[in-house]
Design a protein around this motif. Structure first.
Motif, PDB file in Angstrom:
ATOM      1  N   GLY A 159       0.741  -1.190  -0.127  1.00 17.86           N
ATOM      2  CA  GLY A 159      -0.050   0.140  -0.164  1.00 17.86           C
ATOM      3  C   GLY A 159       0.680   1.331   0.086  1.00 17.86           C
ATOM      4  O   GLY A 159       0.446   2.206  -0.292  1.00 17.86           O
ATOM      5  N   ASP A 160       2.114   1.205   0.328  1.00 14.75           N
ATOM      6  CA  ASP A 160       2.950   2.421   0.332  1.00 14.75           C
ATOM      7  C   ASP A 160       3.282   2.760  -0.967  1.00 14.75           C
ATOM      8  O   ASP A 160       3.247   2.146  -1.826  1.00 14.75           O
ATOM      9  CB  ASP A 160       4.286   1.855   0.977  1.00 14.75           C
ATOM     10  N   LYS A 161       3.616   4.197  -1.166  1.00 13.92           N
ATOM     11  CA  LYS A 161       3.858   4.534  -2.314  1.00 13.92           C
ATOM     12  C   LYS A 161       5.369   4.831  -2.349  1.00 13.92           C
ATOM     13  O   LYS A 161       6.043   4.872  -1.302  1.00 13.92           O
ATOM     14  CB  LYS A 161       3.329   6.113  -2.778  1.00 13.92           C
ATOM     15  N   PRO A 281       0.626   6.272   1.837  1.00 13.02           N
ATOM     16  CA  PRO A 281      -0.106   6.838   0.470  1.00 13.02           C
ATOM     17  C   PRO A 281      -0.531   8.259   0.897  1.00 13.02           C
ATOM     18  O   PRO A 281      -0.638   9.034   0.087  1.00 13.02           O
ATOM     19  CB  PRO A 281      -0.997   5.699   0.018  1.00 13.02           C
ATOM     20  N   ALA A 282      -0.975   8.532   2.178  1.00 13.50           N
ATOM     21  CA  ALA A 282      -1.724   9.742   2.713  1.00 13.50           C
ATOM     22  C   ALA A 282      -0.606  10.915   2.456  1.00 13.50           C
ATOM     23  O   ALA A 282      -1.055  11.998   2.546  1.00 13.50           O
ATOM     24  CB  ALA A 282      -2.404   9.654   3.795  1.00 13.50           C
ATOM     25  N   ASP A 283       0.767  10.579   2.745  1.00 12.36           N
ATOM     26  CA  ASP A 283       1.706  11.459   2.973  1.00 12.36           C
ATOM     27  C   ASP A 283       2.525  11.533   1.526  1.00 12.36           C
ATOM     28  O   ASP A 283       3.659  12.531   2.014  1.00 12.36           O
ATOM     29  CB  ASP A 283       2.639  11.041   4.179  1.00 12.36           C
ATOM     30  N   ALA A 284       2.420  10.830   0.737  1.00 13.22           N
ATOM     31  CA  ALA A 284       3.303  10.820  -0.351  1.00 13.22           C
ATOM     32  C   ALA A 284       3.642  12.323  -1.234  1.00 13.22           C
ATOM     33  O   ALA A 284       4.693  12.582  -1.321  1.00 13.22           O
ATOM     34  CB  ALA A 284       2.970   9.688  -1.362  1.00 13.22           C
ATOM     35  N   ALA A 285       2.459  12.681  -1.295  1.00 12.94           N
ATOM     36  CA  ALA A 285       2.625  14.260  -1.733  1.00 12.94           C
ATOM     37  C   ALA A 285       3.205  15.318  -1.197  1.00 12.94           C
ATOM     38  O   ALA A 285       3.836  15.926  -1.609  1.00 12.94           O
ATOM     39  CB  ALA A 285       1.096  14.788  -2.193  1.00 12.94           C
ATOM     40  N   ASP A 286       2.915  15.102   0.002  1.00 18.16           N
ATOM     41  CA  ASP A 286       3.762  16.121   1.016  1.00 18.16           C
ATOM     42  C   ASP A 286       5.292  15.816   0.769  1.00 18.16           C
ATOM     43  O   ASP A 286       5.919  16.644   1.029  1.00 18.16           O
ATOM     44  CB  ASP A 286       3.353  15.758   2.347  1.00 18.16           C
ATOM     45  N   VAL A 287       5.660  14.483   1.215  1.00 17.68           N
ATOM     46  CA  VAL A 287       7.159  14.122   1.001  1.00 17.68           C
ATOM     47  C   VAL A 287       7.582  14.559  -0.333  1.00 17.68           C
ATOM     48  O   VAL A 287       8.845  15.396  -0.354  1.00 17.68           O
ATOM     49  CB  VAL A 287       7.324  12.561   1.159  1.00 17.68           C
ATOM     50  N   VAL A 288       6.951  14.396  -1.342  1.00 20.58           N
ATOM     51  CA  VAL A 288       7.317  14.962  -2.731  1.00 20.58           C
ATOM     52  C   VAL A 288       7.436  16.560  -2.768  1.00 20.58           C
ATOM     53  O   VAL A 288       8.646  17.070  -2.919  1.00 20.58           O
ATOM     54  CB  VAL A 288       6.618  14.416  -4.050  1.00 20.58           C
ATOM     55  N   GLY A 289       6.799  17.046  -1.847  1.00 20.26           N
ATOM     56  CA  GLY A 289       6.606  18.611  -1.883  1.00 20.26           C
ATOM     57  C   GLY A 289       7.762  18.962  -1.077  1.00 20.26           C
ATOM     58  O   GLY A 289       8.624  20.031  -1.471  1.00 20.26           O
ATOM     59  N   ALA A 290       8.108  18.399  -0.001  1.00 22.65           N
ATOM     60  CA  ALA A 290       9.191  18.766   0.973  1.00 22.65           C
ATOM     61  C   ALA A 290      10.604  18.344   0.085  1.00 22.65           C
ATOM     62  O   ALA A 290      11.528  19.435   0.287  1.00 22.65           O
ATOM     63  CB  ALA A 290       9.138  17.729   2.128  1.00 22.65           C
TER      64      ALA A 290
END
Length: 343
Positions: A159-161, A281-290
């Motif tokens: 399930g992880d991205k 998966p809920a945090d993947a976009a935030d990690v990419v943004g960081a």
């Protein structure tokens, strides 16, 4: 006998791993395949540590060579999720290294340490006969934090991205373009672009930004064996399947051109500074943004599922074994030596 670079797994398993000295209860994590750091419990706190050789390459310029040398050794602790804080370093220098060259190298090395909050606590520096560039010593990096904050490379869950920062081949691209600009066969503009990739080997800021931004379940840096080797280690350690979309992979400017010119696969070569992470998966976009806020190209490139192995565009991948950058380096060095002899 194994190829250049790290000894092969069979030699490690038969020679190194059976004899590790005393059995101590405070060792929480000892030598483990696919994990480049160890963990010691000290009064309930986690002491994360890793040791690596030090490479100083004079052709980079001594100050920049010192910065690069430190970035390489800091990476293994940084990907634990615990920031590196302390450093023990030994320099076994070649006799021809002058005091001025040593001063320039140390200025770059210590300056980079100050930037990332790392203090040198002990060391040894000497010149010895029989020593040549570039392997001139070793360093042990330490970081102190909570056991709960440690991120292992084998912690990915279905399930992880999968998030990648920097992308494949930047380290080799930057190094080779700086060391062998006349031998690669690219235009001056192409070489200049490739040379910029040396700055991409810094990993501490990216690893800390990723763990601050979201729930990162696994991290790894793509050193010998490149992205393919590192992802396989992560998937094997997690007993999971990694599916990667090659079209989603960030690729820094200059990488493809240089690797094409040398006929090497950028996904198989050492890529220090490239961060691989499994993320909720809920945090993947935030990690990419960081990561992008750090100035690092980053993207979600795939996901973790039930199963086993690494699949790129649906095709299962095998570990590349010996890193092809070693052979490419030998070819370039021979060409440079030949050019020098003909002058």
């Amino acid at each position: 006998m194994s190829d250049l670079g790290k000894i092969d797994r069979a030699v490690f398993d038969s020679v190194i791993y059976p004899e590790l000295g005393a059995d101590r209860e405070d060792v929480v994590l000892g030598p483990t395949h696919g994990i480049d750091f160890g963990v010691i419990d000290v009064g309930g706190e986690a002491l994360v540590t890793a040791t690596d050789p030090l490479s100083v390459l004079p052709d980079l310029g001594f100050e920049r060579a010192g910065r690069f040398a430190l970035d390489v050794v800091l990476a293994d602790v940084a990907v634990s999720g615990v920031p590196p804080t302390h450093l023990s370093v030994t320099f076994t220098l070649p006799p021809e290294m002058t005091d001025d060259e040593l001063a320039a190298m140390w200025h770059g090395f210590a300056g980079r340490a100050e930037e990332v909050g790392v203090t040198v606590v002990t060391g040894h520096t000497a010149r010895y006969s029989g020593v040549d560039y570039s392997w001139v010593g070793g360093a042990t990096v330490l970081g102190v934090g909570s056991h709960d904050d440690i991120v292992r490379p084998d912690g990915a869950r279905p399930g992880d991205k999968l998030v990648v920062g920097t992308g494949p081949g930047a380290e080799v691209t930057g190094l080779f373009a700086n060391l062998f600009p006349a031998q690669i066969g690219l235009s001056p503009e192409g070489i200049a672009t490739a040379q910029e990739r040396l700055a991409d080997t810094a990993l501490v800021e990216d690893a800390m930004a990723a763990t601050d931004a979201g729930n990162v379940t696994a991290m790894h840096d793509a050193t010998e064996g490149g992205i393919i080797g590192a992802f396989i280690e992560m998937a094997d350690g997690a007993n999971a399947r990694f599916d990667v979309d090659s079209n989603a992979m960030p690729v820094a400017d200059g990488v493809d051109a240089l690797c094409d010119a040398l006929d090497i696969d950028p996904w198989h070569v050492s890529s220090c500074g490239t961060l691989l992470a499994a993320v909720d998966p809920a945090d993947a976009a935030d990690v990419v943004g960081a990561l992008r806020d750090c100035g690092t190209p980053a993207a979600v490139v795939g996901e973790v599922t039930d199963g086993e192995g690494l699949y790129v565009d649906g095709t299962r991948q095998s570990h590349p074994g010996a890193d092809p950058s070693w052979e490419a380096f030998a070819r370039l060095q021979a060409a440079a030596d030949g050019d020098s002899d003909s002058e």
